[in-house]
Design a protein around this motif. Structure first.
Motif, PDB file in Angstrom:
ATOM      1  N   GLY A   1       0.822  -1.205   0.000  1.00 41.78           N
ATOM      2  CA  GLY A   1       0.000   0.000   0.000  1.00 41.78           C
ATOM      3  C   GLY A   1       0.857   1.257   0.000  1.00 41.78           C
ATOM      4  N   ARG A   2       1.879   1.274   0.833  1.00 39.41           N
ATOM      5  CA  ARG A   2       2.749   2.447   0.896  1.00 39.41           C
ATOM      6  C   ARG A   2       3.544   2.633  -0.390  1.00 39.41           C
ATOM      7  NH1 ARG A   2       4.346   1.000   7.008  1.00 39.41           N
ATOM      8  NH2 ARG A   2       3.412  -0.944   6.263  1.00 39.41           N
ATOM      9  N   MET A   3       3.969   1.523  -1.006  1.00 35.76           N
ATOM     10  CA  MET A   3       4.664   1.645  -2.291  1.00 35.76           C
ATOM     11  C   MET A   3       3.740   2.246  -3.348  1.00 35.76           C
ATOM     12  SD  MET A   3       7.658   0.575  -1.520  1.00 35.76           S
ATOM     13  CE  MET A   3       7.253   1.286   0.097  1.00 35.76           C
ATOM     14  N   GLN A   4       2.479   1.824  -3.338  1.00 36.76           N
ATOM     15  CA  GLN A   4       1.527   2.356  -4.317  1.00 36.76           C
ATOM     16  C   GLN A   4       1.180   3.810  -4.020  1.00 36.76           C
ATOM     17  OE1 GLN A   4       0.687   0.846  -7.094  1.00 36.76           O
ATOM     18  NE2 GLN A   4       1.944  -0.914  -6.503  1.00 36.76           N
ATOM     19  N   GLY A   5       1.214   4.203  -2.741  1.00 38.57           N
ATOM     20  CA  GLY A   5       0.995   5.604  -2.402  1.00 38.57           C
ATOM     21  C   GLY A   5       2.079   6.490  -2.981  1.00 38.57           C
ATOM     22  N   VAL A   6       3.337   6.070  -2.817  1.00 42.17           N
ATOM     23  CA  VAL A   6       4.451   6.831  -3.399  1.00 42.17           C
ATOM     24  C   VAL A   6       4.344   6.818  -4.917  1.00 42.17           C
ATOM     25  CG1 VAL A   6       6.965   6.957  -3.624  1.00 42.17           C
ATOM     26  CG2 VAL A   6       5.948   6.352  -1.427  1.00 42.17           C
ATOM     27  N   PHE A   7       3.985   5.676  -5.499  1.00 45.59           N
ATOM     28  CA  PHE A   7       3.814   5.565  -6.945  1.00 45.59           C
ATOM     29  C   PHE A   7       2.764   6.557  -7.450  1.00 45.59           C
ATOM     30  CE2 PHE A   7       1.751   3.504 -10.631  1.00 45.59           C
ATOM     31  CZ  PHE A   7       2.849   3.339 -11.454  1.00 45.59           C
ATOM     32  N   THR A   8       1.661   6.691  -6.724  1.00 44.80           N
ATOM     33  CA  THR A   8       0.614   7.632  -7.107  1.00 44.80           C
ATOM     34  C   THR A   8       1.127   9.058  -7.111  1.00 44.80           C
ATOM     35  OG1 THR A   8      -1.102   6.176  -6.201  1.00 44.80           O
ATOM     36  CG2 THR A   8      -1.694   8.489  -6.512  1.00 44.80           C
ATOM     37  N   VAL A   9       1.908   9.412  -6.088  1.00 43.13           N
ATOM     38  CA  VAL A   9       2.467  10.765  -6.002  1.00 43.13           C
ATOM     39  C   VAL A   9       3.431  11.025  -7.158  1.00 43.13           C
ATOM     40  CG1 VAL A   9       3.955  12.278  -4.634  1.00 43.13           C
ATOM     41  CG2 VAL A   9       2.156  10.951  -3.520  1.00 43.13           C
ATOM     42  N   VAL A  10       4.282  10.040  -7.463  1.00 49.48           N
ATOM     43  CA  VAL A  10       5.252  10.198  -8.544  1.00 49.48           C
ATOM     44  C   VAL A  10       4.539  10.375  -9.887  1.00 49.48           C
ATOM     45  CG1 VAL A  10       7.050   8.999  -9.860  1.00 49.48           C
ATOM     46  CG2 VAL A  10       7.116   8.996  -7.366  1.00 49.48           C
ATOM     47  N   VAL A  11       3.531   9.530 -10.142  1.00 44.25           N
ATOM     48  CA  VAL A  11       2.808   9.590 -11.410  1.00 44.25           C
ATOM     49  C   VAL A  11       2.058  10.914 -11.550  1.00 44.25           C
ATOM     50  CG1 VAL A  11       0.896   8.575 -12.710  1.00 44.25           C
ATOM     51  CG2 VAL A  11       2.623   7.100 -11.682  1.00 44.25           C
ATOM     52  N   ALA A  12       1.486  11.414 -10.453  1.00 38.48           N
ATOM     53  CA  ALA A  12       0.730  12.660 -10.507  1.00 38.48           C
ATOM     54  C   ALA A  12       1.638  13.880 -10.542  1.00 38.48           C
ATOM     55  CB  ALA A  12      -0.205  12.755  -9.300  1.00 38.48           C
ATOM     56  N   GLY A  13       2.744  13.825  -9.801  1.00 42.12           N
ATOM     57  CA  GLY A  13       3.589  15.008  -9.683  1.00 42.12           C
ATOM     58  C   GLY A  13       4.587  15.177 -10.803  1.00 42.12           C
ATOM     59  N   GLY A  14       5.101  14.063 -11.379  1.00 41.29           N
ATOM     60  CA  GLY A  14       6.125  14.157 -12.410  1.00 41.29           C
ATOM     61  C   GLY A  14       5.715  14.994 -13.610  1.00 41.29           C
ATOM     62  N   PRO A  15       4.560  14.735 -14.239  1.00 42.05           N
ATOM     63  CA  PRO A  15       4.167  15.552 -15.391  1.00 42.05           C
ATOM     64  C   PRO A  15       3.956  17.030 -15.050  1.00 42.05           C
ATOM     65  CG  PRO A  15       2.958  13.488 -15.357  1.00 42.05           C
ATOM     66  CD  PRO A  15       3.680  13.568 -14.047  1.00 42.05           C
ATOM     67  N   ARG A  16       3.517  17.336 -13.830  1.00 48.00           N
ATOM     68  CA  ARG A  16       3.348  18.733 -13.451  1.00 48.00           C
ATOM     69  C   ARG A  16       4.691  19.432 -13.327  1.00 48.00           C
ATOM     70  NH1 ARG A  16      -1.127  16.123 -11.120  1.00 48.00           N
ATOM     71  NH2 ARG A  16      -3.087  17.281 -11.271  1.00 48.00           N
ATOM     72  N   LEU A  17       5.693  18.750 -12.768  1.00 46.68           N
ATOM     73  CA  LEU A  17       7.047  19.313 -12.739  1.00 46.68           C
ATOM     74  C   LEU A  17       7.587  19.474 -14.153  1.00 46.68           C
ATOM     75  CD1 LEU A  17       8.668  17.350  -9.764  1.00 46.68           C
ATOM     76  CD2 LEU A  17       7.932  19.742  -9.782  1.00 46.68           C
ATOM     77  N   ALA A  18       7.261  18.510 -15.017  1.00 46.83           N
ATOM     78  CA  ALA A  18       7.698  18.591 -16.412  1.00 46.83           C
ATOM     79  C   ALA A  18       7.105  19.813 -17.106  1.00 46.83           C
ATOM     80  CB  ALA A  18       7.303  17.321 -17.153  1.00 46.83           C
ATOM     81  N   ASP A  19       5.855  20.139 -16.802  1.00 46.20           N
ATOM     82  CA  ASP A  19       5.232  21.321 -17.407  1.00 46.20           C
ATOM     83  C   ASP A  19       6.037  22.577 -17.086  1.00 46.20           C
ATOM     84  OD1 ASP A  19       3.234  19.738 -18.423  1.00 46.20           O
ATOM     85  OD2 ASP A  19       1.764  20.246 -16.873  1.00 46.20           O
ATOM     86  N   VAL A  20       6.456  22.699 -15.824  1.00 48.16           N
ATOM     87  CA  VAL A  20       7.241  23.869 -15.424  1.00 48.16           C
ATOM     88  C   VAL A  20       8.604  23.862 -16.119  1.00 48.16           C
ATOM     89  CG1 VAL A  20       8.327  25.058 -13.479  1.00 48.16           C
ATOM     90  CG2 VAL A  20       6.075  24.006 -13.193  1.00 48.16           C
ATOM     91  N   LEU A  21       9.286  22.702 -16.085  1.00 47.45           N
ATOM     92  CA  LEU A  21      10.626  22.604 -16.655  1.00 47.45           C
ATOM     93  C   LEU A  21      10.621  22.836 -18.160  1.00 47.45           C
ATOM     94  CD1 LEU A  21      13.630  21.881 -16.299  1.00 47.45           C
ATOM     95  CD2 LEU A  21      12.994  19.480 -16.609  1.00 47.45           C
ATOM     96  N   HIS A  22       9.712  22.187 -18.876  1.00 48.30           N
ATOM     97  CA  HIS A  22       9.683  22.338 -20.327  1.00 48.30           C
ATOM     98  C   HIS A  22       9.177  23.707 -20.752  1.00 48.30           C
ATOM     99  CE1 HIS A  22      10.338  18.005 -20.338  1.00 48.30           C
ATOM    100  NE2 HIS A  22      10.625  18.106 -21.605  1.00 48.30           N
TER     101      HIS A  22
END
Length: 433
Positions: A373-394
């Motif tokens: 469960g905790r691994m999937q919680g971190v996975f959810t954060v990574v999947v949701a947050g990565g593209p948003r950080l990419a929007d800023v960077l790109h």
């Protein structure tokens, strides 16, 4: 009398040896073995129903906010308002999922999301026109979803055997990607016919089907009471310590961060559509194709998941998929033709599907049940947050260097960094189920 399966689910038994391999075209088609298992079939069926319904709300909220304010800035602010609750409650939800019956948690959270969709419908149907109310409801919805996602993903390993985890992940991911294509198209067609408020109501009704499907699942408590995790801050920190002590899990998260943060160029699609790909089809047509290409490629990858779902070297599949993603994004950056650009983005979508399937399988097979469960919680954060950080960077890099240079440079960085990580830390390339 409870109509759910009464027995507590334990890790699914391995299929009997000697099962004949699929022949002919069936070797290439989607691997549907997990659907033979009733419990997984119920969970997957609920995903089919809600994949489209959730996208109706995802379209309706920004549309309603823009209708009220006439400002895209408010639409962006609403997206950020949903991000923080998602991050906080996904991490907390992972700890909760390891400390209680995951079926009960799914019932509560799916019910909460359904009630939130009903509240969305009420405020729209009554003409409230309050951005503040919409943002509060959006934050509440994302909090429930953050609690729900880790429990849903962690449950899969209790419903199918280890060798079917890639196939199960491919089935679920294909449905979600299809929903991201069909949902917005359906929303655009329905709004002029039934009106915007009814989109929320359709989503709420679809979620009732999900609640019923989850109700029919077997009980999914911690395998032993002694191993039940803590649902507080201590449990969350234990999850991060667990990741730091298991290199293959850490590398699976880093692989997604590298691919999404350095190589997701969606923030530059509008500029590229206007400056590079507008002729001869028009800016709007080009923009639609750019946004649709990656999910279309992902769906194609899912439909032909038989080509890769039986692979046992999961680590190499992740490494290869991320490298192909980076190479495809590089090709997109160098493309001067719209259709060549769409082809490269579709290839990136296929690679993203493969990466998603095997990263998910690694998280479910390499982690113990009390940590899933905790691994999937971190996975959810990574999947949701990565593209948003990419929007800023790109967005920043595109303004400074030009969009095509920023895209191609990001793709090259993905390839270089991923190969460097694979060379420096052998745990991922050595991992096999």
């Amino acid at each position: 009398m409870d109509t759910s399966e009464s027995s507590t689910a334990s890790p699914a038994k391995e299929p009997r040896p000697g099962t004949p391999p699929r022949r002919g075209w069936r070797r290439w088609a989607m691997d549907t073995r997990p659907l033979r298992r009733p419990a997984y079939r119920r969970l997957w069926s609920s995903t089919v129903v809600t994949a489209v319904g959730s996208q109706l709300t995802a379209v309706a909220v920004p549309k309603q906010i823009y209708d009220i304010t006439g400002s895209s800035a408010w639409v962006g602010a609403a997206s950020l308002a949903g991000l923080l609750p998602l991050i906080v409650f996904a991490l907390w939800g992972g700890a909760i999922a390891d400390s209680m019956d995951r079926r009960k948690l799914l019932l509560v959270t799916n019910g909460g999301i359904a009630v939130t969709s009903l509240l969305f419908w009420i405020q729209a149907a009554t003409g409230l026109e309050s951005v503040a109310v919409l943002m509060v409801l959006l934050a509440l919805q994302q909090a429930f979803w953050g609690l729900n996602a880790p429990a849903r993903s962690a449950s899969i390993a209790r419903l199918v055997p280890a060798d079917e985890l890639p196939a199960a992940n491919a089935l679920g991911s294909t449905v979600m990607q299809t929903g991201q294509i069909a949902g917005p198209l359906l929303a655009g067609a329905l709004i002029p016919v039934v009106g915007l408020p009814e989109l929320y109501l359709i989503d709420a009704l679809a979620l009732c089907v999900t609640v019923w499907a989850v109700y029919r699942l077997p009980a999914l408590p911690p395998l032993t009471a002694a191993k039940a995790g803590s649902a507080g801050l201590r449990g969350i920190l234990e999850g991060f310590r667990y990741i730091s002590g298991h290199a293959v899990l850490l590398l699976s998260f880093l692989a997604d961060i590298v691919a999404m943060v350095l190589g997701m160029p969606r923030a530059l699609f509008p500029q590229l559509a206007a400056e590079t790909f507008a002729a001869p089809y028009g800016e709007g047509y080009a923009l639609g194709l750019l946004f649709a290409a990656i999910p279309l490629g992902a769906v194609a990858g899912g439909l032909f998941s038989g080509t890769f779902s039986r692979a046992r070297r999961h680590g190499w599949m992740v490494i290869g998929a991320v490298v192909v993603w980076g190479a495809a994004i590089t090709g997109f950056g160098f493309s001067g033709s719209l259709w060549l650009a769409v082809a490269f983005l579709a290839l990136a979508g296929v690679a993203d599907m493969v990466s998603m399937v095997f990263r998910g399988a690694i998280l479910l097979s390499a982690a113990t049940d009390e940590m899933r469960g905790r691994m999937q919680g971190v996975f959810t954060v990574v999947v949701a947050g990565g593209p948003r950080l990419a929007d800023v960077l790109h967005g920043t890099a595109g303004s400074a260097l030009g969009p095509r240079t920023a895209v191609a440079g990001g793709g090259i960085l993905v390839v270089v960094v991923m190969l460097g990580l694979a060379a420096a830390v052998p745990a991922l390339r050595r991992y096999r189920v």
